[in-house]
Design an enzyme around this catalytic site. Structure first.
Site, PDB file in Angstrom:
ATOM      1  N   ASP A  91       0.821  -1.221   0.000  1.00 19.25           N
ATOM      2  CA  ASP A  91       0.000   0.000   0.000  1.00 19.25           C
ATOM      3  C   ASP A  91       0.852   1.267   0.000  1.00 19.25           C
ATOM      4  O   ASP A  91       0.735   2.115   0.884  1.00 19.25           O
ATOM      5  CB  ASP A  91      -0.937   0.026   1.216  1.00 19.25           C
ATOM      6  CG  ASP A  91      -1.749  -1.241   1.369  1.00 19.25           C
ATOM      7  OD1 ASP A  91      -2.127  -1.828   0.351  1.00 19.25           O
ATOM      8  OD2 ASP A  91      -2.002  -1.659   2.523  1.00 19.25           O
ATOM      9  N   GLU A 260     -11.183  -0.453  -4.131  1.00 20.65           N
ATOM     10  CA  GLU A 260     -10.447   0.234  -3.073  1.00 20.65           C
ATOM     11  C   GLU A 260      -9.245   0.974  -3.646  1.00 20.65           C
ATOM     12  O   GLU A 260      -8.936   0.909  -4.832  1.00 20.65           O
ATOM     13  CB  GLU A 260      -9.992  -0.771  -2.019  1.00 20.65           C
ATOM     14  CG  GLU A 260      -9.005  -1.796  -2.539  1.00 20.65           C
ATOM     15  CD  GLU A 260      -8.689  -2.879  -1.512  1.00 20.65           C
ATOM     16  OE1 GLU A 260      -9.408  -2.992  -0.510  1.00 20.65           O
ATOM     17  OE2 GLU A 260      -7.719  -3.626  -1.744  1.00 20.65           O
TER      18      GLU A 260
END
Length: 520
Positions: A91, A260
């Site tokens: 991430d 997402e």
């Protein structure tokens, strides 16, 4: 929306990848014939993709993509090369600022940022812990950092967005820190919870974006009917406050359960592309998709957005890259090139572990769409971004003459794309050694972790040994295992000794040697 939404899908479990791993762990994993290794190793393991069929299928798919290729740099302009990964966490948020790269990744227990003057040295940079929260409602499961620079009341600040909870996934909400000054390393103070005050629901992966001079916020949240991992937008009154109600933005994807990690990129004509990741991040099919918005259109009108055909960026079986996504766009230090930082795995197993951050240059199609290309294999030489001072790093393979062995070692290419140059050496014989000679100031060892790997002892220039466990819960290649201390420039040796010992979780005591990254 493509497919039937899944109510409360299994959420990725982003396990902390502590910075200590940068200085401790060495490489491992047996690679060899089934007769020489436990059944969990190379032979017959489904994670040993890719084989010829997968490679042929991927090459066929790649040929069907009529994308504009990124033009290579002119000969002599590259300051050097680097190889992925650039960070051991997932991430990523990666920015360039005043001659340095800054990267933040999911760490689980705190927010950490790494800084380096070159992308080639990000992997071995020291972590800076910029925030650890004492509030029990938001000091666990800290995920998905995002960096955004803004000028407020005449002063420049960095805003560090993140997702956190009390340890229960249902409590995940979004928060933001504000830097005291203009340094991305802070210091930071807690600024606000970023939420729709009229509809405060489960929310993750928030990031701001600008359109036509106004600020908006995009995130992955929960619909009113309880379905999670859907994309939402809202106006912002300032970088820490939503200025209106949220709007659901339906988007397509190759799996129905997750939308997402929204992140923006804009072309030269001003068209905004809100890219996002689709599919459960634990799956190998996690991929990047996009919707676009023309200048002058209202981002809060879902009908104003155009769904781009996708995926834009997806698994590359032939290169041993699975689940590429949750990305962040950045520009080269001189501002002339567009780049993507993203996480991916070097295993096709359904797992949330072993996601590492990689980076590569992107291009644009003739009609102005982002051309992300295909994710390159770990260990592939990549030219440094334009303006990166270099000099870059070099790599040694386990078969190079600078690597010598004592005792009984096996070698072979059964690990395919999971290994550097498709091969490695492995041994279970106590006392067997591999010695790497190099000229530089630092050396990093990367290799396969495996369920049948044991403990090695690693030393520099014949000095004290450091015990390093090469075991892994899943076999996955080219993981950062160990980094030497900084050394005086010149000739050095690193010796890896097989101890014949293993931790209780391992089925054997193999140690392997694969890639050594040398820092000048």
């Amino acid at each position: 929306m493509e497919g039937t939404p899944v109510r409360h899908p299994l959420r990725r479990r982003r396990r902390p990848l502590l910075a200590a791993a940068l200085c401790l762990v060495v490489a491992m994993a047996g690679i060899g014939p089934a007769a020489a290794r436990p059944s969990a190793d190379r032979g017959g393991n489904s994670e040993a993709e890719p084989e010829a069929k997968a490679k042929a299928e991927t090459e066929s798919e790649t040929k069907t993509k009529t994308k504009t290729k990124v033009k290579p740099k002119q000969k002599g302009t590259a300051a050097g090369q680097f190889r992925n990964p650039v960070n051991t966490g997932p991430d990523p948020a990666l920015v360039t600022h005043e001659g340095h790269y800054y990267i933040a990744t999911t760490q689980g227990d705190a927010l950490r940022i790494w800084r380096s003057p070159s992308i080639a040295t990000l992997l071995t940079a020291e972590p800076h812990e910029v925030w650890r929260d004492s509030d029990p409602s938001r000091n666990r499961q800290i995920w998905a950092p995002g960096l955004y620079k803004a000028t407020v009341d005449g002063a420049e600040h960095w805003y560090l967005y993140y997702t956190a909870s009390d340890g229960n996934d249902s409590a995940h909400r979004m928060y933001v820190l504000e830097s005291e000054g203009s340094d991305p390393l802070g210091p930071y103070h807690f600024k606000a919870k970023v939420a729709d005050s009229g509809n405060d629901r489960w929310a993750i992966d928030g990031e701001p974006f600008e359109h036509d001079g106004k600020l908006y916020f995009a995130w992955s949240g929960e619909r009113d009917d309880g379905v999670r991992n859907q994309l939402f937008l809202a106006p912002m009154a300032n970088p820490w406050t939503l200025g209106g109600s949220r709007v659901h933005l339906p988007v397509d994807g190759n799996c129905p359960e997750v939308r997402e990690g929204p992140t923006p990129i804009r072309n030269k004509d001003g068209r905004l592309f809100l890219t996002y990741s689709a599919c459960d991040t634990g799956k190998p099919d996690y991929a990047v998709w996009s919707k676009s918005l023309p200048p002058g259109a209202n981002p809060l009108d879902p009908a104003a957005w155009t769904q781009e055909p996708g995926p834009l960026f997806s698994r590359n079986d032939a290169a041993g890259v699975w689940g590429p996504g949750h990305h962040f766009f950045f520009t080269s230090p001189d501002g002339t090139e567009d780049w993507i930082a993203y996480h991916a795995k070097n295993t096709s197993a359904y797992t949330y572990d072993w996601r590492t951050t990689r980076a590569q240059r992107i291009g644009w199609t003739a009609d102005g769409r982002p051309d992300l290309g295909v994710p390159v294999a770990l260990g592939t030489p990549v030219d440094l971004p334009a303006g990166d001072p270099g000099p870059g790093t070099t790599a040694l393979n386990d078969t190079d003459p600078q690597v010598t062995y004592t005792g009984n070692w096996n070698s072979g290419s059964q690990c395919g794309a999971q290994c550097f140059h498709g091969d490695d050496h492995w041994s279970e014989e106590a006392g067997a050694t591999a010695t790497i000679r190099f000229n530089g100031t630092r050396l990093a060892l990367l290799s396969v972790k495996d369920t049948g790997n044991g403990i090695a002892a690693v030393s520099v220039d014949g000095g004290a040994e450091q015990r390093v466990d090469f075991h892994g819960s899943t076999r996955v290649g080219e993981q950062l295992q160990w980094v030497s201390p900084r050394l005086e420039p010149g000739e050095h040796t690193v010796t890896v000794r097989v101890t014949g010992e293993k931790n209780p979780e391992s089925g054997a005591a193999f140690v392997s040697v694969d890639r050594a990254e040398v820092y000048p």
